[in-house]
Design a protein around this motif. Sequence first.
Motif, mmCIF file in Angstrom:
data_model
loop_
_atom_site.group_PDB
_atom_site.id
_atom_site.type_symbol
_atom_site.label_atom_id
_atom_site.label_comp_id
_atom_site.label_asym_id
_atom_site.label_seq_id
_atom_site.Cartn_x
_atom_site.Cartn_y
_atom_site.Cartn_z
ATOM 1 N N GLN A 105 0.821 -1.328 -0.033
ATOM 2 C CA GLN A 105 0.063 -0.099 -0.095
ATOM 3 C C GLN A 105 0.698 1.227 0.131
ATOM 4 O O GLN A 105 2.065 1.349 0.380
ATOM 5 N N ASP A 106 0.288 2.240 -0.523
ATOM 6 C CA ASP A 106 0.947 3.634 -0.392
ATOM 7 C C ASP A 106 1.033 3.888 0.902
ATOM 8 O O ASP A 106 -0.045 3.681 1.798
ATOM 9 N N GLU A 107 1.946 4.651 1.337
ATOM 10 C CA GLU A 107 2.101 5.011 2.849
ATOM 11 C C GLU A 107 0.844 6.081 3.399
ATOM 12 O O GLU A 107 0.835 6.191 4.575
ATOM 13 N N ALA A 108 0.422 6.668 2.486
ATOM 14 C CA ALA A 108 -0.646 7.721 3.012
ATOM 15 C C ALA A 108 -1.977 7.107 3.124
ATOM 16 O O ALA A 108 -2.974 7.412 3.448
ATOM 17 N N GLU A 109 -2.255 5.760 2.393
ATOM 18 C CA GLU A 109 -3.431 5.072 2.632
ATOM 19 C C GLU A 109 -3.540 3.698 3.352
ATOM 20 O O GLU A 109 -2.330 3.073 3.253
ATOM 21 N N ASP A 110 -4.569 3.175 3.710
ATOM 22 C CA ASP A 110 -4.817 1.848 4.366
ATOM 23 C C ASP A 110 -6.055 1.492 3.907
ATOM 24 O O ASP A 110 -7.263 1.836 4.398
ATOM 25 N N ILE A 111 -5.874 0.435 3.173
ATOM 26 C CA ILE A 111 -7.185 -0.188 2.593
ATOM 27 C C ILE A 111 -7.400 -1.515 3.291
ATOM 28 O O ILE A 111 -6.397 -2.339 3.440
ATOM 29 N N LEU A 112 -8.494 -1.550 3.935
ATOM 30 C CA LEU A 112 -8.995 -2.765 4.470
ATOM 31 C C LEU A 112 -10.223 -3.315 3.877
ATOM 32 O O LEU A 112 -11.185 -2.648 3.889
ATOM 33 N N LEU A 113 -10.381 -4.646 3.405
ATOM 34 C CA LEU A 113 -11.682 -5.169 2.776
ATOM 35 C C LEU A 113 -12.140 -6.416 3.483
ATOM 36 O O LEU A 113 -11.356 -7.245 3.970
ATOM 37 N N LEU A 114 -13.203 -6.566 3.962
ATOM 38 C CA LEU A 114 -13.935 -7.376 4.618
ATOM 39 C C LEU A 114 -14.959 -8.207 4.318
ATOM 40 O O LEU A 114 -15.681 -7.289 3.411
ATOM 41 N N VAL A 115 -14.810 -9.418 4.165
ATOM 42 C CA VAL A 115 -15.865 -10.121 3.352
ATOM 43 C C VAL A 115 -16.185 -11.342 4.303
ATOM 44 O O VAL A 115 -15.613 -12.336 4.816
ATOM 45 N N MET A 116 -17.658 -11.435 4.538
ATOM 46 C CA MET A 116 -18.375 -12.634 5.167
ATOM 47 C C MET A 116 -18.164 -13.891 4.406
ATOM 48 O O MET A 116 -18.342 -14.135 3.317
ATOM 49 N N PRO A 117 -18.009 -14.829 5.300
ATOM 50 C CA PRO A 117 -17.774 -16.370 4.498
ATOM 51 C C PRO A 117 -19.222 -16.786 4.374
ATOM 52 O O PRO A 117 -20.380 -16.268 5.126
ATOM 53 N N VAL A 118 -19.264 -17.918 3.684
ATOM 54 C CA VAL A 118 -20.500 -18.717 3.422
ATOM 55 C C VAL A 118 -20.505 -20.082 3.919
ATOM 56 O O VAL A 118 -19.227 -20.393 4.088
ATOM 57 N N MET A 119 -21.508 -20.544 4.594
ATOM 58 C CA MET A 119 -21.403 -21.869 5.192
ATOM 59 C C MET A 119 -21.266 -23.103 4.215
ATOM 60 O O MET A 119 -21.965 -23.211 3.182
ATOM 61 N N LEU A 120 -19.984 -23.814 4.236
ATOM 62 C CA LEU A 120 -19.594 -24.898 3.137
ATOM 63 C C LEU A 120 -20.877 -25.875 3.592
ATOM 64 O O LEU A 120 -21.052 -26.376 2.165
ATOM 65 N N ASN A 121 -21.528 -26.064 4.311
ATOM 66 C CA ASN A 121 -22.505 -27.067 4.431
ATOM 67 C C ASN A 121 -23.917 -26.740 3.820
ATOM 68 O O ASN A 121 -24.809 -27.637 3.397
ATOM 69 N N SER A 122 -23.925 -25.321 3.287
ATOM 70 C CA SER A 122 -25.002 -25.175 2.493
ATOM 71 C C SER A 122 -24.774 -25.027 1.041
ATOM 72 O O SER A 122 -25.513 -24.313 0.195
ATOM 73 N N TYR A 123 -23.476 -25.590 0.551
ATOM 74 C CA TYR A 123 -23.108 -25.753 -0.755
ATOM 75 C C TYR A 123 -24.469 -26.257 -1.513
ATOM 76 O O TYR A 123 -24.970 -27.273 -1.060
ATOM 77 N N ASN A 124 -24.850 -25.896 -2.680
ATOM 78 C CA ASN A 124 -25.811 -26.314 -3.482
ATOM 79 C C ASN A 124 -25.508 -26.681 -4.931
ATOM 80 O O ASN A 124 -24.758 -25.755 -5.512
#
Length: 374
Positions: free
Chosen positions: A355-374
Amino acid sequence: MKFLVASNVLLKQLSAINGVVASNPIIPILENILVELEGNKLMLTASDLQTVMTTTLEVEGFENGSIALPARLLLETLRSLPEQPVTIGADQGTFGAEIATQNGRFKLSGENPIDFPRIPEVAKNQSISLSALTLGEAIANTLLAVSNDDMRPAMTGVLIQMMGDHTNFVATDGHRLVRYRRTDLKTEGSSSLILPKKALSLLKSTLPSDETPVTVEFSSSNAFFSFQSFQLICRIIDERFPEYENAIPKENNEILTINRLEFLSSVKRISIYSNKTTHQIRLKLSANKLTLSAEDLDYSNEANEALTCDYAGKDMEIGFNAKLISELLSNLSSKFVDIKLSEPNKAGLIIPSDQDEAEDILLLVMPVMLNSYN
């Protein structure tokens, strides 16, 4: 009212503000662009009551005046013309208007400019200055995570937190979250506000990609942006943004480092074989190896692919929505990304490795339950 202007110059300015015009406005006058001439200065205004955008340009003015002209008809006429000088005149009594070109004349009916909503006054309580490039990057990095759910109005915009020594831009739709932090954007005191998606989208498409200065001023109800010949005023979303910091995991110690484009390409290929409703893919992590897989039992389709990576954590399988992962990765520009995980049922973090020194990027993504695979 009467003035002379180059068709391409007028078209460019009209196109920039036309995004404000709603297709089915609350009141019919909002289908129009307000055109005001004073001397050689022409001001164009578009409004949907929530967002107002104006632009000014130099023309050769002959007779001062104002009129509200139909946006679609005006734009389509200018787009169809080759570049040439055009003369636009309007009768202040009948509100009829005429566009005169080298080879023809186009008559259109306008409306009384008095009926056009007034530009709101912005009682400036606080202001910041930043470059168009910085603001554009902040918008581009957060806009994709804004929710479209009108039942949760706070999440239909981007939260701007001015923290004194840094500024955060935050967006979430409940499935993913983006926090874009600028440590070089300092303010006096702390405050926060939520800006709507439409206004930010208009800014993103209008802002130049350079260091052009942008002045941003805020009141309790409106935000005012000013740059070059443009001004944009939008209503602030008066809602409480979710306590997003509580959603960011603090102990994601299983860290995978991988080439972003290779990972993105693999996600896109594997997702072709995922269920078209859930878009679920499976990530299996082992020592320096990442295996991606997907299946669609409805059509007996499945695929898997292995990638090399830098990973020394525990073996793990975790599921994600491929569409969300692809959009987040596509929005980054770094060569490598760090994917920080803890457990298969807890949120994962994606952070650019360089990352650039002046910026801080954080991306969060929720998981899906593997037992709900269809």
